[in-house]
Write a protein that holds these residues in place. Structure first.
Motif, short mmCIF file in Angstrom:
data_model
loop_
_atom_site.label_atom_id
_atom_site.label_comp_id
_atom_site.label_asym_id
_atom_site.label_seq_id
_atom_site.Cartn_x
_atom_site.Cartn_y
_atom_site.Cartn_z
N ARG A 278 0.88 -1.13 0.05
CA ARG A 278 0.00 0.22 0.11
C ARG A 278 0.92 1.13 0.05
NH1 ARG A 278 -5.30 1.32 1.25
NH2 ARG A 278 -5.55 3.20 2.41
N ARG A 279 2.10 1.16 0.73
CA ARG A 279 3.04 2.29 0.73
C ARG A 279 3.72 2.53 -0.56
NH1 ARG A 279 3.76 0.30 5.95
NH2 ARG A 279 6.02 -0.42 5.28
N ASP A 280 3.84 1.72 -1.30
CA ASP A 280 4.84 1.67 -2.32
C ASP A 280 4.08 2.45 -3.33
OD1 ASP A 280 6.67 1.17 -4.62
OD2 ASP A 280 6.89 -0.97 -3.89
N LYS A 281 5.15 3.61 -3.83
CA LYS A 281 4.58 4.41 -4.64
C LYS A 281 4.82 3.88 -6.26
CE LYS A 281 5.85 8.53 -1.80
NZ LYS A 281 6.68 9.73 -1.48
N ASP A 282 5.54 2.96 -6.31
CA ASP A 282 5.84 2.32 -7.60
C ASP A 282 4.37 1.59 -8.24
OD1 ASP A 282 8.30 3.14 -7.83
OD2 ASP A 282 9.13 1.38 -7.12
N VAL A 283 3.64 1.61 -7.23
CA VAL A 283 2.35 0.73 -7.34
C VAL A 283 1.27 1.71 -8.01
CG1 VAL A 283 0.16 -0.64 -6.37
CG2 VAL A 283 2.81 -1.11 -5.79
N THR A 284 0.42 1.70 -8.99
CA THR A 284 -0.21 2.39 -9.68
C THR A 284 -1.53 2.60 -8.80
OG1 THR A 284 -1.38 0.89 -11.31
CG2 THR A 284 0.63 1.89 -11.84
N PRO A 285 -2.26 3.42 -9.02
CA PRO A 285 -3.78 3.72 -8.27
C PRO A 285 -4.52 2.55 -8.78
CG PRO A 285 -3.09 5.86 -9.40
CD PRO A 285 -1.91 4.77 -9.92
N ASP A 286 -4.62 2.25 -9.98
CA ASP A 286 -5.42 0.90 -10.47
C ASP A 286 -5.05 -0.34 -9.66
OD1 ASP A 286 -7.38 -0.20 -12.32
OD2 ASP A 286 -5.64 -1.44 -12.87
N GLU A 287 -3.52 -0.67 -9.51
CA GLU A 287 -3.07 -1.71 -8.76
C GLU A 287 -3.55 -1.79 -7.28
OE1 GLU A 287 0.73 -2.92 -11.49
OE2 GLU A 287 0.96 -1.50 -10.15
N HIS A 288 -3.44 -0.40 -6.78
CA HIS A 288 -3.82 -0.31 -5.37
C HIS A 288 -5.43 -0.72 -5.16
CE1 HIS A 288 -0.44 1.14 -3.35
NE2 HIS A 288 -0.20 2.15 -4.14
N LYS A 289 -6.17 -0.22 -6.18
CA LYS A 289 -7.71 -0.81 -6.21
C LYS A 289 -7.87 -2.16 -6.24
CE LYS A 289 -11.81 0.26 -8.69
NZ LYS A 289 -12.46 0.76 -9.92
N LYS A 290 -7.00 -3.00 -7.11
CA LYS A 290 -7.05 -4.24 -7.22
C LYS A 290 -6.76 -4.86 -5.88
CE LYS A 290 -6.65 -4.45 -12.16
NZ LYS A 290 -6.11 -4.66 -13.52
N MET A 291 -5.48 -4.60 -5.34
CA MET A 291 -5.30 -5.14 -4.13
C MET A 291 -6.29 -4.79 -2.89
SD MET A 291 -2.62 -6.84 -4.41
CE MET A 291 -2.04 -7.16 -2.73
N ARG A 292 -6.89 -3.85 -2.88
CA ARG A 292 -7.90 -3.68 -1.89
C ARG A 292 -8.99 -4.88 -2.33
NH1 ARG A 292 -7.60 1.84 -3.24
NH2 ARG A 292 -9.85 1.99 -4.15
N GLY A 293 -9.41 -5.04 -3.27
CA GLY A 293 -10.31 -6.29 -3.77
C GLY A 293 -9.43 -7.40 -3.35
N TYR A 294 -8.46 -7.62 -3.36
CA TYR A 294 -7.80 -9.07 -2.97
C TYR A 294 -7.71 -9.27 -1.57
CZ TYR A 294 -4.12 -12.40 -2.89
OH TYR A 294 -3.29 -13.71 -2.76
N VAL A 295 -7.68 -8.05 -0.67
CA VAL A 295 -7.77 -8.27 0.87
C VAL A 295 -8.96 -9.14 1.16
CG1 VAL A 295 -8.21 -7.15 2.74
CG2 VAL A 295 -6.41 -6.13 1.33
N TRP A 296 -10.12 -8.80 0.40
CA TRP A 296 -11.36 -9.58 0.62
C TRP A 296 -11.01 -11.15 0.40
CZ3 TRP A 296 -16.30 -7.93 1.70
CH2 TRP A 296 -16.51 -6.83 1.77
N PHE A 297 -10.26 -11.55 -0.66
CA PHE A 297 -10.15 -13.01 -1.02
C PHE A 297 -9.05 -13.65 0.20
CE2 PHE A 297 -11.38 -11.23 -5.18
CZ PHE A 297 -12.41 -11.98 -5.71
N PHE A 298 -8.06 -12.72 0.20
CA PHE A 298 -7.30 -13.12 1.68
C PHE A 298 -8.08 -13.57 2.65
CE2 PHE A 298 -4.11 -12.81 4.85
CZ PHE A 298 -2.99 -13.41 4.38
N ILE A 299 -8.85 -12.75 3.22
CA ILE A 299 -9.51 -12.94 4.51
C ILE A 299 -10.41 -14.22 4.36
CG2 ILE A 299 -11.05 -11.94 6.19
CD1 ILE A 299 -9.89 -9.24 5.40
N ALA A 300 -11.23 -14.23 3.29
CA ALA A 300 -11.95 -15.37 3.13
C ALA A 300 -10.87 -16.63 2.66
CB ALA A 300 -12.85 -15.28 1.52
N ALA A 301 -9.94 -16.82 2.33
CA ALA A 301 -9.19 -17.87 2.30
C ALA A 301 -8.79 -18.22 3.66
CB ALA A 301 -7.96 -17.45 1.16
#
Length: 498
Positions: A278-301
């Protein structure tokens, strides 16, 4: 396709193949099969040995401590896959790392065969460390056998490799479990060591068939990086040694001093990793958005694995204490129940895959499949709650209860696990493509660590009770329903990934 299938295998001048695949696949198939044979054979005995009375050759641990130790051990195996991958990428190369990992695993199993507590726990440490080294690198070596991602044989090769995993996992409890329970615990552990020895021998004899790429270090450490890594590893090891030596000298050391720190670390580390991305500035806004979605999958798993991985702990205790070991007039040891999941996987994986293909455009989305997995594993613990109620008063219930639970869990696994790997590759930021795959495995670590903390907190009286199974089943069921309700939000965060 015909020319692809007839292509000579890597490192095999005679042009021999393994079911139309590179000859090296046979080497990796057999290595992984024997490694899984050793791992699942030991795992089938672990809780049974820990809880068995001293007069019966066991360690007489309380059920809560034994199941927590099992959960932490399982979590550590997946946690150590991250540094295992680092050693393969930056220090030894994949081939050498797998060989070293196999040797460490073998030594660990043989230490379990030594009838001294210190040797036993040292053996568990070695098996976890070796498994981390091997697990992180052998799948990479399968991919290196093929001409890139577009090779038509690639998916089929991984399917064959996956079958090796399940064959080893199926056979182990039937053999190692039987010998360990009915002859001698330590002889069973020695059999696991012999199995890994056969896998290591197969690997060393077949290295000539592997890709030359597997012998190369992809991103070797510079001299400065190597010096820094050695200092950090040495400092960490020395610090842990001093801390635990002080506890031992003070006479205050107990197994809880290992279980609690590892359990907390297994939950905290994934959070720190997400924060780093989340803190990495090399990660694009779109990639940050996708990682917020991925958190849901991680918690579910994590919730899914918290329940699923209790097949070898609380469910094994239930098998030993409350389940009849006779069916249709045939008696069998409780460790045999551990063979049901790989048997069901081999039977139903092709069926589930065919159903998804048949549904075509009506194929459920990734979010729906995750919800199905969570709901399924929640229902399985609902069934366990009923089985526990049926066993009240000291009654031993029919083994069909556990057979049904394992079937439900396997079907849930086939809904969630394969798509979890896929969605990890799709949602990962470019910079963290490989590391997010490691993060996916940390979902197993986090789930197992939550299970361990739960078992330590509720204590021996509550572990394996109807309330224990019912509350966790309800949590997974509610999480699955929440995933369904909020799936559109998750889908929006996923962007162009479907």
């Amino acid at each position: 396709m015909a020319s692809s299938l007839a292509k000579a295998a890597v490192g095999d001048p005679a042009g021999r193949t393994f079911f139309g695949h590179p000859r090296g696949l046979a080497t990796l198939f057999m290595t992984e099969m024997w490694e899984r044979f050793s791992f699942y054979g030991m795992r089938a005995l672990l809780v049974l040995y820990l809880t068995a009375q001293v007069a019966d050759g066991g360690m007489a641990m309380k059920a809560a401590t034994a199941t927590a130790l099992y959960s932490v051990y399982n979590a550590t195996v997946y946690l150590l896959a991250l540094p295992g991958g680092w050693f393969g990428d930056r220090v030894w190369g994949h081939r050498k790392t797998v060989a070293i990992g196999g040797a460490v695993i073998m030594c660990g199993h043989f230490l379990l065969a030594v009838p001294f507590d210190a040797a036993f726990f040292a053996g568990l440490v070695l098996i976890a460390a070796g498994s981390g080294l091997l697990k992180a690198n052998i799948s990479t070596m399968v991919g290196q056998l093929y001409d890139g991602p577009q090779d038509a044989r690639r998916d089929g090769g991984f399917t064959i490799f996956y079958m090796g995993i399940n064959i080893g996992a199926f056979l182990a409890p039937l053999t190692i479990g039987t010998v360990g329970q009915q002859v001698d615990w330590h002889l069973g552990f020695a059999m696991a060591g012999a199995g890994m020895g056969l896998g290591l021998l197969q690997f060393l004899m077949g290295t000539k068939h592997l890709s030359a790429e597997s012998d190369r270090v992809p991103a070797p450490l510079s001299a400065a990086e190597r010096s820094t890594a050695v200092r950090r590893i040495a400092a960490g090891a020395a610090g842990a040694a001093v801390f635990y030596a002080a506890l031992a000298l003070a006479g205050t050391f107990t197994i809880d001093w290992v279980l609690w720190p590892l359990s907390i670390a297994g939950i905290v580390l994934p959070g720190l990793y997400f924060a780093r991305i989340r803190r990495d500035k090399d990660v694009t806004p779109d990639e940050h958005k996708k990682m917020r979605g991925y958190v849901w999958f991680f918690i579910a798993a994590a919730i899914f694995w918290m329940i699923f991985d209790q097949s070898g702990s609380t469910m094994t205790v239930f098998a030993a204490d409350s389940t009849s070991s006779e069916l249709f007039g045939m008696e069998f040891p409780e460790s045999w129940f551990q063979s049901l999941n790989p048997l069901y996987v081999m039977a139903f994986a092709p069926v589930i895959a065919a159903i998804w293909v048949k549904l075509a455009s009506r194929n459920p989305s990734t979010t729906v499949k995750f919800a199905m997995g969570l709901i399924g594993v929640g229902v399985s613990f609902g069934v366990m709650m009923l089985a526990m109620a049926a066993a009240s008063g000291g009654e031993r219930v029919t083994p069909l209860w556990l057979a049904s639970v394992y079937l439900i869990q396997t079907l849930a696994e086939l809904c969630l696990s394969p798509v979890g790997l896929s969605v990890s590759t799709k949602l990962a930021p470019t910079k963290y493509a490989g590391q997010v795959m490691g993060l996916w495995y940390l979902a197993v670590t986090a789930g197992d660590c939550v299970a361990a903390l739960t078992q330590l907190v509720v204590g021996d009286e509550a572990v394996g009770s109807t309330t224990y199974f019912g509350s966790q089943g309800a949590l997974a069921l509610l999480a699955g329903l929440a995933f369904l309700v909020y799936r559109r939000k998750v889908i929006r965060l996923m962007g162009d990934v479907h």
